[in-house]
Design an enzyme around this catalytic site. Structure first.
Site, PDB file in Angstrom:
ATOM      1  N   MET A  30      48.321  18.523 -11.585  1.00  0.00           N
ATOM      2  CA  MET A  30      49.138  17.544 -12.288  1.00  0.00           C
ATOM      3  C   MET A  30      49.925  18.790 -13.285  1.00  0.00           C
ATOM      4  SD  MET A  30      47.621  14.114 -13.059  1.00  0.00           S
ATOM      5  CE  MET A  30      46.317  14.387 -14.401  1.00  0.00           C
ATOM      6  N   HIS A  37      43.082  26.302 -11.830  1.00  0.00           N
ATOM      7  CA  HIS A  37      43.773  26.299 -10.734  1.00  0.00           C
ATOM      8  C   HIS A  37      44.197  27.448 -10.130  1.00  0.00           C
ATOM      9  CE1 HIS A  37      45.466  22.925 -13.596  1.00  0.00           C
ATOM     10  NE2 HIS A  37      45.103  22.335 -12.538  1.00  0.00           N
ATOM     11  N   GLY A 147      38.956  21.074  -7.159  1.00  0.00           N
ATOM     12  CA  GLY A 147      37.929  21.629  -7.963  1.00  0.00           C
ATOM     13  C   GLY A 147      36.622  21.007  -8.365  1.00  0.00           C
ATOM     14  N   LYS A 149      34.902  20.864 -10.817  1.00  0.00           N
ATOM     15  CA  LYS A 149      35.117  20.103 -12.208  1.00  0.00           C
ATOM     16  C   LYS A 149      35.169  18.629 -12.090  1.00  0.00           C
ATOM     17  CE  LYS A 149      36.908  19.600 -16.579  1.00  0.00           C
ATOM     18  NZ  LYS A 149      38.169  18.530 -16.142  1.00  0.00           N
ATOM     19  N   GLN A 153      36.029  12.956  -8.120  1.00  0.00           N
ATOM     20  CA  GLN A 153      37.475  12.882  -7.790  1.00  0.00           C
ATOM     21  C   GLN A 153      37.414  13.403  -6.168  1.00  0.00           C
ATOM     22  OE1 GLN A 153      41.503  13.709  -9.490  1.00  0.00           O
ATOM     23  NE2 GLN A 153      41.053  15.886  -8.722  1.00  0.00           N
ATOM     24  N   MET A 184      37.317  24.870 -17.726  1.00  0.00           N
ATOM     25  CA  MET A 184      38.671  25.138 -17.738  1.00  0.00           C
ATOM     26  C   MET A 184      39.276  23.620 -17.483  1.00  0.00           C
ATOM     27  SD  MET A 184      40.010  28.032 -18.466  1.00  0.00           S
ATOM     28  CE  MET A 184      39.308  29.754 -18.404  1.00  0.00           C
TER      29      MET A 184
END
Ligand code: PAF
Length: 281
Positions: A30, A37, A147, A149, A153, A184
């Protein structure tokens, strides 16, 4: 590096690359790109002939009271980072392009969204699976990079890709952290200096939990209490949830066993941060 806004043009570039036998890697984002990223893009660049990045702030994964409008955006900075990571194509569609008037279709993965962030962000994961489905149909990548993180998802998307028989392979890349341990995230930009300082407690508490498990603790209730105490002791945070779940089904565990994700979501001021750690017991 090309920036493409049209689905048709994206299709054409991808078809050409396929005809040329190129391996396509894809990193969906996004935007407001950061070192996390960059790590995904670096891996994508290393392993593929064509490295595609999408930047799209997806309105369908934000609840009505969430931060869609104020979500940070910086096209110039993103393009610079993408160039540095040798991205070939940025796919940068508009909301109208992805969701034209009359759009009706959603993709829902059952049960995996019943836990962790799912109940706290109703509709969020349907928004994520819908946009990722559309992006996969447009880009048709050989490999998709996500990721760790955003652990829930990643599990949901991997399940969807498997269930729907897409040939795309999913690669989950380790969380990149600031030197303080803070994961991050584009949303870190919302944090004030004191909040950013306090946010260190999240990963510190997760590491402590992992050590407890490695030392033999198996009661998830005890682990969750200790994480909560550690966060409360050091911060003004409001804990949204702390959970120990099975890494595949995401079902909360009473007893730590197998491959486990310890995940938490915490509000610091108005900012909601998530983080997780994996452990095998
Ligand atoms: O993780 C994100 O940035 C988003 O949820 C994703 C996967 C790009 C879908 O909008």
């Amino acid at each position: 590096m090309k920036t493409i806004t049209s689905i048709h043009q994206m299709h054409e570039l991808v078809s050409l690359a396929k005809r040329q036998g190129k391996k396509i890697g894809f990193v969906p984002t996004m935007g407001y790109l950061h070192a996390g990223h960059a790590a995904l893009l670096r891996q994508c660049r290393k392993e593929n002939n064509l490295c595609i990045l999408s930047i799209f702030v997806n309105p369908k994964q934000f609840g009505p009271a969430e931060d869609f409008r104020r979500y940070p955006r910086n096209k110039k900075h993103d393009e610079m980072l993408a160039k540095k990571e040798k991205v070939d194509i940025i796919f940068y569609p508009s909301v109208k392009t992805m969701y034209p008037t009359g759009y009706l279709t959603y993709v829902h993965v059952r049960t995996l969204a019943d836990h962790l962030c799912g109940p706290r962000r109703p509709g969020h994961f349907d928004g994520v699976t819908t946009i990722v489905t559309k992006l996969l149909n447009i880009i048709n990548p050989d490999v998709l990079y996500l990721g760790q993180k955003d652990a829930q998802q990643a599990v949901i998307i991997a399940q969807m890709i498997d269930d729907l028989n897409w040939p795309t392979r999913v690669k989950i890349i380790a969380t990149v952290r600031e030197p303080s341990g803070l994961a991050m995230s584009s949303r870190n930009s919302y944090l004030s200096d004191p909040e950013r300082y306090q946010a260190q407690a999240l990963y510190r508490s997760l590491r402590m939990a992992k050590k407890l498990i490695q030392a033999g603790e198996r009661r998830s209730g005890t682990i969750k209490q200790k994480i909560n105490a550690q966060i409360k002791k050091n911060t003004l945070a409001r804990v949204d949830y702390i959970e120990c779940v099975d890494a595949k089904t995401l079902v909360p565990l009473r007893t730590i066993k197998g491959h486990v994700i310890i995940a938490l979501a915490v509000f610091l001021g108005k900012t909601r941060l998530i983080d997780n750690i994996q452990v095998r017991a």
